[in-house]
Design an enzyme around this catalytic site. Sequence first.
Site, short mmCIF file in Angstrom:
data_model
loop_
_atom_site.label_atom_id
_atom_site.label_comp_id
_atom_site.label_asym_id
_atom_site.label_seq_id
_atom_site.Cartn_x
_atom_site.Cartn_y
_atom_site.Cartn_z
N GLY A 299 76.04 -18.14 11.07
CA GLY A 299 77.27 -19.69 10.85
C GLY A 299 78.54 -19.68 11.61
O GLY A 299 79.30 -20.20 11.18
N SER A 300 78.02 -19.46 12.64
CA SER A 300 78.87 -20.16 13.91
C SER A 300 79.17 -21.41 14.33
O SER A 300 80.05 -22.41 14.16
CB SER A 300 78.91 -19.27 14.93
OG SER A 300 77.38 -19.88 15.87
N ASN A 301 77.45 -22.34 13.74
CA ASN A 301 77.80 -24.01 13.74
C ASN A 301 78.61 -24.19 12.40
O ASN A 301 79.92 -25.22 13.27
CB ASN A 301 76.84 -24.31 13.33
CG ASN A 301 75.72 -24.24 15.22
OD1 ASN A 301 76.25 -24.72 16.23
ND2 ASN A 301 75.34 -23.37 16.02
N LYS B 72 57.03 -22.26 -3.47
CA LYS B 72 58.01 -22.34 -2.71
C LYS B 72 58.90 -23.58 -3.83
O LYS B 72 59.94 -24.22 -2.96
CB LYS B 72 58.26 -22.83 -1.19
CG LYS B 72 58.42 -23.48 -0.50
CD LYS B 72 58.12 -23.76 1.55
CE LYS B 72 59.93 -24.76 2.19
NZ LYS B 72 59.09 -25.68 3.19
N MET C 32 66.75 -21.29 8.53
CA MET C 32 65.33 -21.22 9.38
C MET C 32 64.35 -21.31 8.52
O MET C 32 63.67 -20.40 8.88
CB MET C 32 65.53 -19.74 9.72
CG MET C 32 66.66 -19.78 10.81
SD MET C 32 66.41 -20.89 11.90
CE MET C 32 67.12 -19.31 13.75
N ARG C 33 64.23 -22.34 8.06
CA ARG C 33 62.91 -23.11 6.97
C ARG C 33 62.55 -24.02 7.42
O ARG C 33 63.55 -25.39 7.55
CB ARG C 33 63.58 -22.16 5.23
CG ARG C 33 63.88 -20.54 5.41
CD ARG C 33 63.82 -20.29 4.23
NE ARG C 33 63.90 -19.51 3.16
CZ ARG C 33 63.27 -18.82 3.12
NH1 ARG C 33 61.65 -19.05 3.54
NH2 ARG C 33 62.68 -17.57 3.54
N ILE D 23 62.48 -27.92 5.92
CA ILE D 23 62.57 -28.54 5.03
C ILE D 23 61.27 -29.32 4.26
O ILE D 23 60.33 -29.74 5.11
CB ILE D 23 63.17 -29.34 5.68
CG1 ILE D 23 64.91 -28.66 5.34
CG2 ILE D 23 63.80 -30.76 3.89
CD1 ILE D 23 65.71 -28.33 4.65
N ASN E 152 69.52 -31.74 11.67
CA ASN E 152 68.87 -30.29 12.40
C ASN E 152 69.62 -30.16 13.05
O ASN E 152 70.39 -31.35 14.32
CB ASN E 152 68.12 -30.15 11.47
CG ASN E 152 67.88 -28.72 12.20
OD1 ASN E 152 68.46 -27.87 12.35
ND2 ASN E 152 66.46 -28.57 13.65
N HIS F 191 69.13 -27.69 17.13
CA HIS F 191 67.45 -26.81 17.86
C HIS F 191 68.28 -26.73 19.04
O HIS F 191 68.85 -27.52 19.65
CB HIS F 191 66.90 -28.16 17.43
CG HIS F 191 65.74 -26.84 18.22
ND1 HIS F 191 65.09 -25.79 17.10
CD2 HIS F 191 65.05 -26.42 18.98
CE1 HIS F 191 64.32 -24.83 17.80
NE2 HIS F 191 64.58 -25.37 19.37
C1 GAR Z 1 72.13 -21.57 16.30
O1 GAR Z 1 71.47 -21.49 17.50
C2 GAR Z 1 71.00 -23.45 16.40
O2 GAR Z 1 70.80 -24.21 17.12
C3 GAR Z 1 69.42 -22.24 15.55
O3 GAR Z 1 69.87 -21.06 14.95
C4 GAR Z 1 71.25 -20.45 15.09
C5 GAR Z 1 71.81 -20.80 14.25
O4 GAR Z 1 73.66 -20.00 14.63
N1 GAR Z 1 68.70 -23.74 14.91
C6 GAR Z 1 67.24 -23.00 14.95
O5 GAR Z 1 66.78 -23.03 16.18
C7 GAR Z 1 66.55 -24.13 14.20
N2 GAR Z 1 65.61 -24.35 14.52
P1 GAR Z 1 74.71 -19.56 13.59
O6 GAR Z 1 73.89 -18.96 12.39
O7 GAR Z 1 75.80 -19.60 14.19
O8 GAR Z 1 75.56 -21.10 13.24
#
Ligand code: GAR
Length: 191
Positions: free
Chosen positions: A11-13, A64, A89-90, A92, A106, A108
């Site tokens: 969840g850093s984003n 699902k 990571m699923r 949609i 999203n 990526h």
């Molecule tokens: C992030 O790097 C995001 O871009 C990636 O998961 C990480 C989550 O980090 N997402 C994907 O790879 C989607 N296909 P976070 O939980 O620290 O935000």
Amino acid sequence: MRAAILASGNGSNFEAIIQAVERQEIAMEVALVFSDKSNAYVLERAKNHQVEAVSFSPKDFSEKSVYEAELLHLLEEYQVEWVILAGYMRIIGPCLLEAFPQRIINIHPSLLPNFPGLHGIKDAFTAKVPQTGVTVHYIDAGVDTGPVIAQEAVTVAEEDTLESLEAKIHQVEHRLYPKVLAEISHNYKGA
Ligand code: GAR
């Protein structure tokens, strides 16, 4: 704009986004954080910011589509208008896609269309490409294929390790995602 943030892990984003919301840089109300993983650290982060945190897993449902219908029900209950994926990571499914047309965003960790999927950073590192990056895009029915909103390149240096590259990518993510959401939120005129 009223949004839910969906995340599966650290969840850093989410943290970068909610801090920008608190600084009033993004005109967004985070109604809810949802995780498909009950032990995801993002749920703790949500509580630390007084944001509602809910979790259930597809494993709790017969299939699902039933999981997605329940998730849609939850989003409707919280009157969510936008869905922000932040390490969710699923894939949609059609149920959510139809309910939120062009309203699911999203992030990526690669320059799409290169290196889609679950391991964008590692796949780029292993491929020894000279540059990779970050993409923010709308979600469609494919895997990491929807219309691109913003991209930023990151140079892979000779001396980079997977860990140092991950750190560089995350740094860009934490700047780019709030910036894009700020723009979208200020242009959004309501439902
Ligand atoms: C992030 O790097 C995001 O871009 C990636 O998961 C990480 C989550 O980090 N997402 C994907 O790879 C989607 N296909 P976070 O939980 O620290 O935000």
